[in-house]
Design a protein around this motif. Structure first.
Motif, PDB file in Angstrom:
ATOM      1  N   GLU A  25       0.873  -1.163  -0.050  1.00 26.48           N
ATOM      2  CA  GLU A  25      -0.068   0.142   0.008  1.00 26.48           C
ATOM      3  C   GLU A  25       0.915   1.157  -0.039  1.00 26.48           C
ATOM      4  OE1 GLU A  25      -2.656  -0.336   3.244  1.00 26.48           O
ATOM      5  OE2 GLU A  25      -3.814  -2.075   2.320  1.00 26.48           O
ATOM      6  N   GLU A  26       1.972   1.173   0.708  1.00 22.43           N
ATOM      7  CA  GLU A  26       2.877   2.306   0.729  1.00 22.43           C
ATOM      8  C   GLU A  26       3.528   2.547  -0.540  1.00 22.43           C
ATOM      9  OE1 GLU A  26       7.109   3.690   3.107  1.00 22.43           O
ATOM     10  OE2 GLU A  26       5.452   2.200   3.928  1.00 22.43           O
ATOM     11  N   MET A  27       3.811   1.316  -1.264  1.00 18.77           N
ATOM     12  CA  MET A  27       4.404   1.538  -2.749  1.00 18.77           C
ATOM     13  C   MET A  27       3.467   2.084  -3.493  1.00 18.77           C
ATOM     14  SD  MET A  27       5.931  -1.369  -5.045  1.00 18.77           S
ATOM     15  CE  MET A  27       4.177  -1.801  -5.712  1.00 18.77           C
ATOM     16  N   LEU A  28       2.213   1.793  -3.542  1.00 21.79           N
ATOM     17  CA  LEU A  28       1.193   2.241  -4.577  1.00 21.79           C
ATOM     18  C   LEU A  28       0.635   3.736  -4.224  1.00 21.79           C
ATOM     19  CD1 LEU A  28      -1.160  -0.710  -4.842  1.00 21.79           C
ATOM     20  CD2 LEU A  28       0.358   0.055  -6.532  1.00 21.79           C
ATOM     21  N   THR A  29       1.085   4.351  -3.015  1.00 22.29           N
ATOM     22  CA  THR A  29       0.919   5.726  -2.894  1.00 22.29           C
ATOM     23  C   THR A  29       1.801   6.478  -3.454  1.00 22.29           C
ATOM     24  OG1 THR A  29       2.335   5.816  -0.886  1.00 22.29           O
ATOM     25  CG2 THR A  29      -0.156   5.241  -0.433  1.00 22.29           C
ATOM     26  N   ASN A  30       2.963   5.965  -4.162  1.00 25.86           N
ATOM     27  CA  ASN A  30       3.901   6.957  -4.755  1.00 25.86           C
ATOM     28  C   ASN A  30       3.366   6.947  -6.417  1.00 25.86           C
ATOM     29  OD1 ASN A  30       5.902   7.297  -2.954  1.00 25.86           O
ATOM     30  ND2 ASN A  30       6.156   5.369  -2.782  1.00 25.86           N
ATOM     31  N   PHE A  31       2.304   6.020  -6.664  1.00 24.03           N
ATOM     32  CA  PHE A  31       1.884   6.086  -8.070  1.00 24.03           C
ATOM     33  C   PHE A  31       0.510   6.897  -8.044  1.00 24.03           C
ATOM     34  CE2 PHE A  31       4.695   2.328  -8.005  1.00 24.03           C
ATOM     35  CZ  PHE A  31       5.215   2.285  -9.077  1.00 24.03           C
ATOM     36  N   PRO A  32       0.517   7.850  -8.793  1.00 28.82           N
ATOM     37  CA  PRO A  32      -0.726   8.823  -8.845  1.00 28.82           C
ATOM     38  C   PRO A  32      -1.994   7.822  -9.303  1.00 28.82           C
ATOM     39  CG  PRO A  32       0.822   9.190 -10.623  1.00 28.82           C
ATOM     40  CD  PRO A  32       1.467   8.451  -9.874  1.00 28.82           C
TER      41      PRO A  32
END
Length: 86
Positions: A25-32
């Motif tokens: 989830e933290e990783m996906l927050t870096n993708f708009p």
């Protein structure tokens, strides 16, 4: 380009076996998630600054022409008014 919900879900489902949920989830927050959330690139920012600089230069040129015109026009007007009122 922003990830669609379908792409985000596919990435999430595909990586949940490899990466723990919190890290994923933290990783996906870096993708708009939306197009508006897309980060600004250096090239885009440079182009915007160049456009703004051009507009500012145009405004300064217009202001300078106006001021020179006033400097040239005021003395004859002053002389004409002085001659008229005396």
């Amino acid at each position: 380009m922003a990830l669609t919900n379908k792409s985000r879900t596919a990435i999430y489902n595909g990586l949940t076996d490899i990466i723990e949920e919190e890290a994923l989830e933290e990783m996906l927050t870096n993708f708009p998630a939306r197009e508006i959330d897309e980060p600004v690139t250096r090239d885009y920012l440079a182009a915007q600054f160049a456009q703004l600089e051009g507009r500012i230069q145009d405004r300064f040129a217009t202001q300078t022409r106006w001021m020179v015109g006033m400097i040239v026009a005021i003395p004859p007007v002053t002389v004409a008014l002085q001659a008229y009122f005396t």
